[in-house]
Design a protein around this motif. Structure first.
Motif, short mmCIF file in Angstrom:
data_model
loop_
_atom_site.label_atom_id
_atom_site.label_comp_id
_atom_site.label_asym_id
_atom_site.label_seq_id
_atom_site.Cartn_x
_atom_site.Cartn_y
_atom_site.Cartn_z
N ARG A 93 53.00 24.42 50.98
CA ARG A 93 54.16 25.32 51.10
C ARG A 93 53.99 26.27 52.29
NH1 ARG A 93 53.63 27.75 46.63
NH2 ARG A 93 54.45 25.99 45.42
N TRP A 97 56.44 26.64 55.34
CA TRP A 97 56.95 27.99 55.63
C TRP A 97 56.80 28.32 57.12
CZ3 TRP A 97 59.18 32.40 53.77
CH2 TRP A 97 58.83 33.63 54.33
N PRO A 176 62.87 28.46 42.21
CA PRO A 176 61.85 28.45 43.27
C PRO A 176 62.31 27.83 44.59
CG PRO A 176 60.87 27.84 41.18
CD PRO A 176 62.35 27.91 40.95
N ALA A 179 64.98 30.10 46.13
CA ALA A 179 64.36 31.36 46.54
C ALA A 179 63.54 31.18 47.82
CB ALA A 179 63.48 31.91 45.42
N PHE A 180 62.85 30.05 47.93
CA PHE A 180 62.04 29.80 49.11
C PHE A 180 62.92 29.68 50.35
CE2 PHE A 180 59.25 27.15 51.82
CZ PHE A 180 58.13 27.94 51.80
N ILE A 255 57.71 37.96 51.09
CA ILE A 255 57.51 37.18 49.87
C ILE A 255 57.23 38.09 48.68
CG2 ILE A 255 56.11 35.36 48.80
CD1 ILE A 255 55.57 34.34 51.63
N THR A 259 60.04 37.98 45.66
CA THR A 259 59.74 37.18 44.47
C THR A 259 58.34 37.41 43.91
OG1 THR A 259 58.87 35.31 45.75
CG2 THR A 259 61.25 35.34 45.33
N GLY A 261 55.89 35.96 44.83
CA GLY A 261 55.28 34.64 44.78
C GLY A 261 55.65 33.84 43.55
N THR A 267 56.46 30.21 44.64
CA THR A 267 56.89 30.60 45.98
C THR A 267 55.76 31.30 46.75
OG1 THR A 267 57.82 32.66 45.10
CG2 THR A 267 59.33 30.81 45.36
N ASP A 268 54.54 31.10 46.31
CA ASP A 268 53.39 31.70 46.99
C ASP A 268 53.09 30.98 48.28
OD1 ASP A 268 52.36 33.97 45.69
OD2 ASP A 268 51.45 32.75 44.12
N THR A 269 52.65 31.73 49.27
CA THR A 269 51.95 31.17 50.42
C THR A 269 50.49 31.61 50.32
OG1 THR A 269 52.45 33.09 51.82
CG2 THR A 269 54.03 31.26 51.85
#
Length: 315
Positions: A93, A97, A176, A179-180, A255, A259, A261, A267-269
């Protein structure tokens, strides 16, 4: 007199140059630049190099939840991190991103820079307005977008419902994938000013004679831009892209403010993931290991880009 009778006088031999450093002055003069760059080197060492060393050391240590170092851990932190079920999806992800945000930002900025380089009424006002997303607080920008996308009172749902685009309000930040996409848009939104101005600076270094010569050769506007102007923009594009890759890779406020994440790690990086490891799971060693991997990923992506664009030929 004949030429055979003339005497050729040889010039006196020049004195042997005095050895540098015999009196000490030339050798000390070589150290003079350290007086000017010394403070900068100390600052870089204290702010950049020392934290990197501490980060690497922490990744090899066994650190308790209270922050107490209990000894050498070896590869245990990296092994535990590799066993984390969310690691692979977070890394993939993150690559998506960075690639998505940077490529979209550069493409839009190319058009905006071309527009702002043209002469039209109100150009100066438009240039000033473009600075606003860059000058505003990044956290506040993300929070404003979170309010706009709110399920209950967000203006996005109100507008789309009134226009008939959607039948009922949607929880934009609760899904997700959706949201991303919205977070990528916000990242593009705040990255456009810097990238546009770098490319605009590159456009303004192109001499007017280049445009005139292309016009006299009968080249169209698109052909002129593609074959003449764009190659001259490569140094500016190189700077803009590399800095954007580093900034977007380490982007945390957007981020986390939108959210955190979530839901879960959906949705975490790598940046928000390492924060959760340290302050939610309280696994400082694993967080440091993730920071090392994140640092290496940034270096690899930048080097890959520089190799792809053949930066030595550009410079």
């Amino acid at each position: 007199m004949s030429s055979t009778g003339t005497q050729v006088r040889t010039p006196p031999a020049a004195p042997a140059p005095e050895r540098a450093g015999r009196r000490g002055t030339p050798r000390l003069a070589r150290l003079e630049p350290l007086l000017w760059i010394g403070p900068a080197l100390v600052l870089i060492g204290g702010v950049v190099l020392w934290p990197v060393v501490e980060m690497v050391l922490a990744s090899w240590q066994d650190i308790s939840r209270a922050g107490v170092t209990r000894g050498w851990a070896g590869f245990d932190n990296f092994t535990a991190l590799a066993d984390h079920p969310a690691l692979l999806s977070v890394v993939l992800r993150t690559v998506l991103w960075v690639a998505g945000v940077v490529s979209i930002t550069v493409l839009i900025s190319l058009g905006l820079a071309q527009l702002l380089n043209a002469r039209f009424p109100g150009r100066r006002l438009v240039r000033w307005a473009l600075i606003v997303p860059w000058a505003a607080s990044l956290v506040m920008t993300a929070i404003v977008w979170r309010w706009m996308l709110s399920y209950f009172h967000g203006i996005t749902n109100r507008i789309l419902t009134d226009l008939g685009v959607i039948d009922q309000p949607r929880d934009w930040l609760g899904e997700p994938a959706v949201a991303f996409v919205w977070m990528m848009w916000v990242a593009v939104f705040v990255s456009l000013p810097f990238t546009t101005y770098v490319i605009l600076a590159g456009l303004q270094t192109v001499p007017g004679e280049v445009y005139e010569a292309a016009r006299m050769d009968g080249a169209s506007a698109w052909r002129t831009y593609r074959s003449v102007i764009f190659p001259l923009l490569k140094p500016a594009l190189l700077v803009a892209t590399v800095i954007n890759v580093i900034n977007v890779f380490n982007s945390f406020p957007i981020i986390w403010a939108m959210t955190r994440g979530g839901p879960g790690n959906a949705t975490d990086t790598t940046t928000t993931f390492m924060y959760k490891l340290a302050f939610v799971d309280q696994s400082v060693g694993q967080s440091a290991a993730m920071a090392v991997i994140n640092f290496l990923m940034v270096i690899v992506m930048v080097l890959f880009y520089l190799r792809a664009v053949r930066w030595k030929e550009v410079s």
